[in-house]
Design a protein around this motif. Structure first.
Motif, PDB file in Angstrom:
ATOM      1  N   ASP A  45     -18.465  13.963 -10.262  1.00  0.00           N
ATOM      2  CA  ASP A  45     -17.581  13.050  -9.542  1.00  0.00           C
ATOM      3  C   ASP A  45     -18.035  11.604  -9.714  1.00  0.00           C
ATOM      4  O   ASP A  45     -17.214  10.699  -9.919  1.00  0.00           O
ATOM      5  CB  ASP A  45     -17.559  13.428  -8.066  1.00  0.00           C
ATOM      6  CG  ASP A  45     -16.653  12.513  -7.267  1.00  0.00           C
ATOM      7  OD1 ASP A  45     -15.425  12.534  -7.515  1.00  0.00           O
ATOM      8  OD2 ASP A  45     -17.174  11.752  -6.423  1.00  0.00           O
ATOM      9  N   THR A  46     -19.343  11.410  -9.675  1.00  0.00           N
ATOM     10  CA  THR A  46     -19.876  10.042  -9.855  1.00  0.00           C
ATOM     11  C   THR A  46     -19.608   9.530 -11.248  1.00  0.00           C
ATOM     12  O   THR A  46     -19.222   8.366 -11.446  1.00  0.00           O
ATOM     13  CB  THR A  46     -21.386  10.027  -9.562  1.00  0.00           C
ATOM     14  OG1 THR A  46     -21.617  10.496  -8.227  1.00  0.00           O
ATOM     15  CG2 THR A  46     -21.954   8.636  -9.735  1.00  0.00           C
ATOM     16  N   LEU A  47     -19.814  10.396 -12.258  1.00  0.00           N
ATOM     17  CA  LEU A  47     -19.560   9.976 -13.650  1.00  0.00           C
ATOM     18  C   LEU A  47     -18.087   9.643 -13.852  1.00  0.00           C
ATOM     19  O   LEU A  47     -17.742   8.698 -14.586  1.00  0.00           O
ATOM     20  CB  LEU A  47     -19.992  11.078 -14.616  1.00  0.00           C
ATOM     21  CG  LEU A  47     -21.495  11.304 -14.741  1.00  0.00           C
ATOM     22  CD1 LEU A  47     -21.795  12.468 -15.672  1.00  0.00           C
ATOM     23  CD2 LEU A  47     -22.204  10.040 -15.245  1.00  0.00           C
ATOM     24  N   SER A  48     -17.212  10.411 -13.216  1.00  0.00           N
ATOM     25  CA  SER A  48     -15.783  10.121 -13.332  1.00  0.00           C
ATOM     26  C   SER A  48     -15.463   8.768 -12.728  1.00  0.00           C
ATOM     27  O   SER A  48     -14.709   7.970 -13.307  1.00  0.00           O
ATOM     28  CB  SER A  48     -14.972  11.217 -12.635  1.00  0.00           C
ATOM     29  OG  SER A  48     -13.598  10.903 -12.625  1.00  0.00           O
ATOM     30  N   ARG A  49     -16.062   8.507 -11.570  1.00  0.00           N
ATOM     31  CA  ARG A  49     -15.831   7.203 -10.937  1.00  0.00           C
ATOM     32  C   ARG A  49     -16.422   6.081 -11.776  1.00  0.00           C
ATOM     33  O   ARG A  49     -15.854   4.984 -11.854  1.00  0.00           O
ATOM     34  CB  ARG A  49     -16.420   7.216  -9.534  1.00  0.00           C
ATOM     35  CG  ARG A  49     -15.680   8.169  -8.600  1.00  0.00           C
ATOM     36  CD  ARG A  49     -16.430   8.345  -7.285  1.00  0.00           C
ATOM     37  NE  ARG A  49     -16.501   7.058  -6.558  1.00  0.00           N
ATOM     38  CZ  ARG A  49     -17.200   6.872  -5.454  1.00  0.00           C
ATOM     39  NH1 ARG A  49     -17.915   7.901  -4.951  1.00  0.00           N
ATOM     40  NH2 ARG A  49     -17.215   5.704  -4.842  1.00  0.00           N
ATOM     41  N   LEU A  50     -17.578   6.353 -12.421  1.00  0.00           N
ATOM     42  CA  LEU A  50     -18.170   5.337 -13.308  1.00  0.00           C
ATOM     43  C   LEU A  50     -17.265   5.054 -14.502  1.00  0.00           C
ATOM     44  O   LEU A  50     -17.102   3.898 -14.943  1.00  0.00           O
ATOM     45  CB  LEU A  50     -19.548   5.810 -13.788  1.00  0.00           C
ATOM     46  CG  LEU A  50     -20.702   5.678 -12.784  1.00  0.00           C
ATOM     47  CD1 LEU A  50     -21.950   6.369 -13.314  1.00  0.00           C
ATOM     48  CD2 LEU A  50     -21.000   4.202 -12.512  1.00  0.00           C
ATOM     49  N   GLY A  51     -16.695   6.136 -15.094  1.00  0.00           N
ATOM     50  CA  GLY A  51     -15.779   5.927 -16.223  1.00  0.00           C
ATOM     51  C   GLY A  51     -14.569   5.110 -15.820  1.00  0.00           C
ATOM     52  O   GLY A  51     -14.127   4.222 -16.556  1.00  0.00           O
ATOM     53  N   GLN A  52     -14.033   5.434 -14.650  1.00  0.00           N
ATOM     54  CA  GLN A  52     -12.883   4.675 -14.167  1.00  0.00           C
ATOM     55  C   GLN A  52     -13.261   3.224 -13.905  1.00  0.00           C
ATOM     56  O   GLN A  52     -12.501   2.306 -14.225  1.00  0.00           O
ATOM     57  CB  GLN A  52     -12.347   5.321 -12.894  1.00  0.00           C
ATOM     58  CG  GLN A  52     -11.074   4.661 -12.357  1.00  0.00           C
ATOM     59  CD  GLN A  52     -10.556   5.374 -11.126  1.00  0.00           C
ATOM     60  OE1 GLN A  52     -11.133   6.383 -10.688  1.00  0.00           O
ATOM     61  NE2 GLN A  52      -9.478   4.847 -10.551  1.00  0.00           N
ATOM     62  N   LEU A  53     -14.456   3.042 -13.328  1.00  0.00           N
ATOM     63  CA  LEU A  53     -14.937   1.683 -13.091  1.00  0.00           C
ATOM     64  C   LEU A  53     -15.127   0.919 -14.391  1.00  0.00           C
ATOM     65  O   LEU A  53     -14.781  -0.269 -14.501  1.00  0.00           O
ATOM     66  CB  LEU A  53     -16.255   1.740 -12.308  1.00  0.00           C
ATOM     67  CG  LEU A  53     -16.846   0.397 -11.887  1.00  0.00           C
ATOM     68  CD1 LEU A  53     -15.909  -0.340 -10.950  1.00  0.00           C
ATOM     69  CD2 LEU A  53     -18.210   0.599 -11.240  1.00  0.00           C
ATOM     70  N   GLU A  54     -15.624   1.631 -15.445  1.00  0.00           N
ATOM     71  CA  GLU A  54     -15.811   1.017 -16.764  1.00  0.00           C
ATOM     72  C   GLU A  54     -14.458   0.589 -17.346  1.00  0.00           C
ATOM     73  O   GLU A  54     -14.326  -0.512 -17.887  1.00  0.00           O
ATOM     74  CB  GLU A  54     -16.505   2.009 -17.694  1.00  0.00           C
ATOM     75  CG  GLU A  54     -16.621   1.554 -19.141  1.00  0.00           C
ATOM     76  CD  GLU A  54     -17.720   0.532 -19.351  1.00  0.00           C
ATOM     77  OE1 GLU A  54     -17.677  -0.156 -20.386  1.00  0.00           O
ATOM     78  OE2 GLU A  54     -18.601   0.418 -18.487  1.00  0.00           O
ATOM     79  N   GLU A  55     -13.476   1.461 -17.223  1.00  0.00           N
ATOM     80  CA  GLU A  55     -12.154   1.129 -17.750  1.00  0.00           C
ATOM     81  C   GLU A  55     -11.558  -0.056 -17.006  1.00  0.00           C
ATOM     82  O   GLU A  55     -10.949  -0.944 -17.618  1.00  0.00           O
ATOM     83  CB  GLU A  55     -11.226   2.342 -17.627  1.00  0.00           C
ATOM     84  CG  GLU A  55     -11.577   3.489 -18.567  1.00  0.00           C
ATOM     85  CD  GLU A  55     -10.644   4.673 -18.386  1.00  0.00           C
ATOM     86  OE1 GLU A  55      -9.712   4.567 -17.555  1.00  0.00           O
ATOM     87  OE2 GLU A  55     -10.827   5.683 -19.076  1.00  0.00           O
ATOM     88  N   GLU A  56     -11.734  -0.075 -15.702  1.00  0.00           N
ATOM     89  CA  GLU A  56     -11.199  -1.198 -14.935  1.00  0.00           C
ATOM     90  C   GLU A  56     -11.865  -2.495 -15.329  1.00  0.00           C
ATOM     91  O   GLU A  56     -11.208  -3.540 -15.428  1.00  0.00           O
ATOM     92  CB  GLU A  56     -11.392  -0.933 -13.437  1.00  0.00           C
ATOM     93  CG  GLU A  56     -10.536   0.202 -12.907  1.00  0.00           C
ATOM     94  CD  GLU A  56     -10.839   0.503 -11.451  1.00  0.00           C
ATOM     95  OE1 GLU A  56     -11.784  -0.119 -10.907  1.00  0.00           O
ATOM     96  OE2 GLU A  56     -10.147   1.354 -10.848  1.00  0.00           O
ATOM     97  N   TRP A  57     -13.177  -2.392 -15.563  1.00  0.00           N
ATOM     98  CA  TRP A  57     -13.875  -3.613 -15.966  1.00  0.00           C
ATOM     99  C   TRP A  57     -13.430  -4.069 -17.358  1.00  0.00           C
ATOM    100  O   TRP A  57     -13.198  -5.257 -17.591  1.00  0.00           O
ATOM    101  CB  TRP A  57     -15.389  -3.353 -15.939  1.00  0.00           C
ATOM    102  CG  TRP A  57     -16.158  -4.541 -16.484  1.00  0.00           C
ATOM    103  CD1 TRP A  57     -16.234  -5.771 -15.938  1.00  0.00           C
ATOM    104  CD2 TRP A  57     -16.918  -4.588 -17.692  1.00  0.00           C
ATOM    105  NE1 TRP A  57     -17.008  -6.609 -16.709  1.00  0.00           N
ATOM    106  CE2 TRP A  57     -17.443  -5.891 -17.803  1.00  0.00           C
ATOM    107  CE3 TRP A  57     -17.221  -3.644 -18.675  1.00  0.00           C
ATOM    108  CZ2 TRP A  57     -18.233  -6.270 -18.883  1.00  0.00           C
ATOM    109  CZ3 TRP A  57     -18.019  -4.017 -19.735  1.00  0.00           C
ATOM    110  CH2 TRP A  57     -18.504  -5.332 -19.842  1.00  0.00           C
TER     111      TRP A  57
END
Length: 819
Positions: free
Chosen positions: A219-231
């Motif tokens: 779940d954390t990695l998924s949120r990190l990926g989403q955060l990376e895409e947003e950035w």
């Protein structure tokens, strides 16, 4: 003597006194098309009719040497000056389908401006955009967003660590992933020995908690990926905002400049969108240029080419640039190959790799002539079936489509460009021979649809005072175009006019083969210059004519030499029964000459009729055979009206070993046959030419001047005695334009030309005896030529009756008309 022509009948002369100039230098050059009113009217109709289906294109028909191409080109340029200049044609990159480049039509001269505008725009962005992206303001905003992203990422990791400790684990982050390590109650990780000493129940509990932790990690990695895409998306938006802020004024200015051109505005919007999507390419291009020093030379060159290729899609390929043009274009395509006609897509090789793009599209003559006129040569166009098919397809569809010939023929498997077809609005003028026109009209249905206007160029024009002045102005035009041409005097122009009449072969016509006249003008100027004259006079033109005749007359001289040496038997003196000199013309293509041909006839008892030896030997053509059959009809009319006519006779062209055709010798054959039948000799110095009808009327024939000259030269070679001459049809008098030497010898009584309306008139000249008129019973006087022939026929008939061979005659049958 009756029927003898005077020197005024043998040649028309041009009077220099009627020419109101002292030198052609005083005249204005010829600036129009002369003697082709019919063709000009057809051109006017074809050019003025506007048809969306491209039906009213023009085929210009005429013999070679008439100056059709130069005349049509001159006429079209004159017509096109007042017409609107068509737009420039450009090709640009298709951002949606790169294999199908798009065309742009912009006002004349604007294509080059659009290309320069795009080049300046791209160069500006390549220079300024990296500066903006490297500026402190941009970096500060980027850092702020990066710091925000880092903070959020660290917070996620902190939450992960907290959850892991609650589950009795610690998380170790590595470049290849995350490792979970179980912790003892005191917070220290288990050693390998300590873990192995745990009970199975404790180990199962650790594994259960580890599974829970793995869910948290995922779940954390998924949120990190989403955060990376947003950035990353935020960073791209920041870059786009910076780029758009930089180029918005530029593109707004271009949009205003080309506001009336919807396709150009659409293209500019697509360019702007594509640049925003590929901003990093401008940054990378700038970085490569800045870091090229430490690279090897080959690597640097390769990277520069790759960078140029990436930015090439923003350039404009100006296919047709009409800068400086006035009026509609007139394109004369000298070599109408497929690629020259419809254009091509070239390829380039870079480091062993073959590539192409829209910038390699090259225009064809249809593109250059679009909005105007295209002139092509029929033989050149039809030499390649692909060119002819491509032209018909373009006219049928109203579009110019550039296709790879190799792909069309299926011999290339590589995928190439398929440029968007350009709308076509053009008048096509094909120039060719009448034979090609009729061939295409009969066998090509598309030709009938698209070339409905025929413009016929005539080989001659009326010989008038105005026409003579036109020839003089033509000489003036040649002076201005060719420094080697000298001015002509009135006498020189008059002699040139007379030569035009000689080429036309008519006292009332002048030849419109201006290419031949131009060559003669140049050669006459050469002889004038050689003689040190400052102006071309009649003697120089005459010498040019005679020199040309000498250059081309080798075979004619060889034939006369064979006659003079007796290898070809031709009698030009004395009298002979059943023998006469006919006249034939040998056309070598560039030179035609006449020569006498000995025709003999023999008559004997029998009913075999008149045998044409040429036909029996398969050396006689169909027209010649028709002439012999008409001859038989004449004999039947004259001598077979009261009684069946029986005879056996044969006709032959002596020492003839090639095909004989034409009916111009039928009068000579009849004279020889009647001489043999009557036993009356014919004057051998007189040659006869002319076709006959069944009533004995002499009919006009072609090549009369060559025939008279040919017999004259043979007589001159063997010796003129004042008795020689030629009998021609009276209807050919208007076509006599004999050389000066023939006219001179006729005037001095050394040669003669007679014109006759009937074969009887010619026989009286040849025999010195009247042919006679029949009485009411159809009997001719005994002392006449026809009376003697009639008595001979009666004697043959009586001989056949005495032998009992007249049974067929008593039955009313006779086969004297057989061959």
């Amino acid at each position: 003597m009756k029927n003898k022509l005077s020197t005024a009948d043998l040649r028309r002369r041009s009077d220099p006194e009627t020419l109101d100039f002292a030198s052609t230098d005083e005249l204005a050059p010829l600036d129009g098309i002369v003697g082709q009113d019919r063709a000009l009217d057809a051109l006017q109709v074809g050019l003025n009719i506007k048809d969306e289906r491209s039906r009213y294109n023009i085929y210009v028909s005429g013999a070679t040497g008439l100056g059709k191409t130069s005349a049509v080109s001159y006429f079209l340029r004159k017509v096109s000056r007042g017409q609107e200049t068509p737009p420039d044609i450009c090709y640009v990159h298709n951002f949606a389908v790169p294999q199908e480049p798009r065309y742009l039509l912009v006002p004349a001269g604007k294509g080059k401006e659009l290309r320069q505008d795009m080049e300046r725009c791209v160069e500006f962005l390549r220079r300024e955009l990296p500066r903006v992206l490297e500026s402190d303001e941009f970096k500060a905003q980027a850092k702020q967003e990066r710091d925000q992203y880092t903070s959020q990422r660290d917070q996620l990791f902190q939450e992960l660590d907290n959850k892991a400790r609650k589950l009795g684990f610690t998380v170790q982050r590595t470049p290849v992933g995350m490792n979970t390590v179980p912790l003892k109650p005191d917070g220290e990780p288990y050693s390998q020995e300590e873990y192995s000493e745990l009970s199975e129940e404790e180990k199962s509990d650790i594994l259960r908690r580890q599974e829970e932790l793995q869910d948290v990690i995922r779940d954390t990695l998924s949120r990190l990926g989403q955060l990376e895409e947003e950035w990353q998306e935020s960073r791209r938006k920041l870059t786009k905002r910076a780029a758009q802020f930089l180029m918005e004024p530029r593109f707004c200015q271009l949009a205003d400049k080309y506001a009336d051109l919807e396709r150009v505005r659409e293209y500019l919007r697509e360019v702007q969108d594509d640049i925003l999507e590929h901003v990093e390419e401008f940054r990378s291009a700038n970085r490569q240029a800045g870091s090229a020093a430490p690279m090897q030379q080959a690597q640097m060159a390769q990277m520069q080419m790759q960078s140029q290729d990436r930015l090439q899609r923003y350039s404009v390929n100006v296919l047709v640039d009409r800068s400086g043009e006035e009026g509609a274009p007139v394109v004369v395509e000298e070599n109408a190959t497929y690629t020259n006609l419809v254009g091509t897509v070239e390829r380039r090789v870079q480091f062993g790799v073959v590539s192409t793009d829209f910038s390699q599209i090259r225009a064809g003559s249809l593109h250059r002539a679009n909005g105007g006129y295209l002139v092509v040569s029929a033989p050149n166009l039809l030499r390649s079936w692909m060119s002819w098919d491509a032209l018909k397809t373009a006219l049928r569809t109203g579009k110019v489509r550039i296709e790879d010939p190799a792909q069309m023929l299926g011999i290339s498997s590589t995928e190439g460009l398929r440029p968007e077809p350009v709308p076509l609005d053009v008048k096509v003028i094909i120039i060719g021979s009448p034979w090609l026109y009729h061939l295409l009209y009969r066998y090509d249905e598309d030709f009938q649809k698209h070339f409905t206007i025929k413009a016929d160029f005539d080989t001659e024009m009326e010989w008038t005072q105005e026409a003579e002045r036109t020839v003089a102005r033509f000489v003036r035009s040649r002076e201005l175009e060719d420094r080697g041409v000298l001015p002509f005097s009135p006498a020189g122009v008059a002699r040139l006019v007379e030569h035009a009449g000689e080429v036309a072969g008519d006292k009332r016509k002048l030849s419109t083969r201006f290419s031949q006249l131009a060559a003669l003008v140049r050669e006459a100027s050469f002889w004038a210059s050689k003689a040190g004259a400052e102006m071309v006079d009649a003697e120089h033109v005459h010498r040019a004519v005679e020199e040309r005749r000498t250059r081309h007359g080798l075979i004619a001289e060889k034939v006369r030499e064979m006659i003079a040496r007796g290898r070809l038997v031709v009698d030009v003196a004395g009298k002979q029964v059943g023998q006469v000199n006919g006249l034939s013309v040998l056309d070598m293509g560039d030179f035609a000459f006449g020569r006498p041909a000995r025709i003999t006839a023999s008559v004997h008892a029998g009913k075999g009729g008149v045998v044409d030896i040429e036909r029996e030997a398969k050396l006689g053509g169909s027209v010649h055979t028709k002439g012999v059959m008409i001859l038989k009809g004449y004999l039947g009319t004259r001598f077979g009206a009261a009684h069946p006519m029986s005879l056996s006779a044969s006709l032959a062209f002596e020492q003839s070993y090639a095909q004989v055709d034409g009916d111009s010798a039928s009068s000579a054959e009849l004279c020889a046959l009647l001489s043999a039948l009557a036993g009356v000799p014919l004057r051998q110095g007189i040659a006869v030419t002319g076709s006959i009808d069944q009533l004995g009327r002499l009919q006009a024939i072609g090549g009369v001047n060559e025939k008279v000259l040919g017999h004259y030269l043979v007589c001159k070679e063997l010796g003129l005695d004042g008795e020689q001459g030629v009998v021609i049809p009276r209807s050919n008098v208007d076509t006599l334009m004999l050389p000066e030497e023939v006219v001179r010898d006729v005037q001095e009584g050394r040669f003669n030309v007679w014109a006759c309306a009937s074969v009887e008139e010619g026989l009286e000249i040849l025999t010195g005896m009247s042919c006679g008129e029949p009485d009411e019973q159809g009997v001719y006087p005994e002392d006449t030529l026809f009376g003697k022939a009639q008595r001979r026929l009666e004697a043959i008939r009586q001989a056949l009756r005495d032998k009992g061979d007249d049974a067929d005659e008593d039955k009313g049958g006779s086969n004297e008309q057989g061959t």
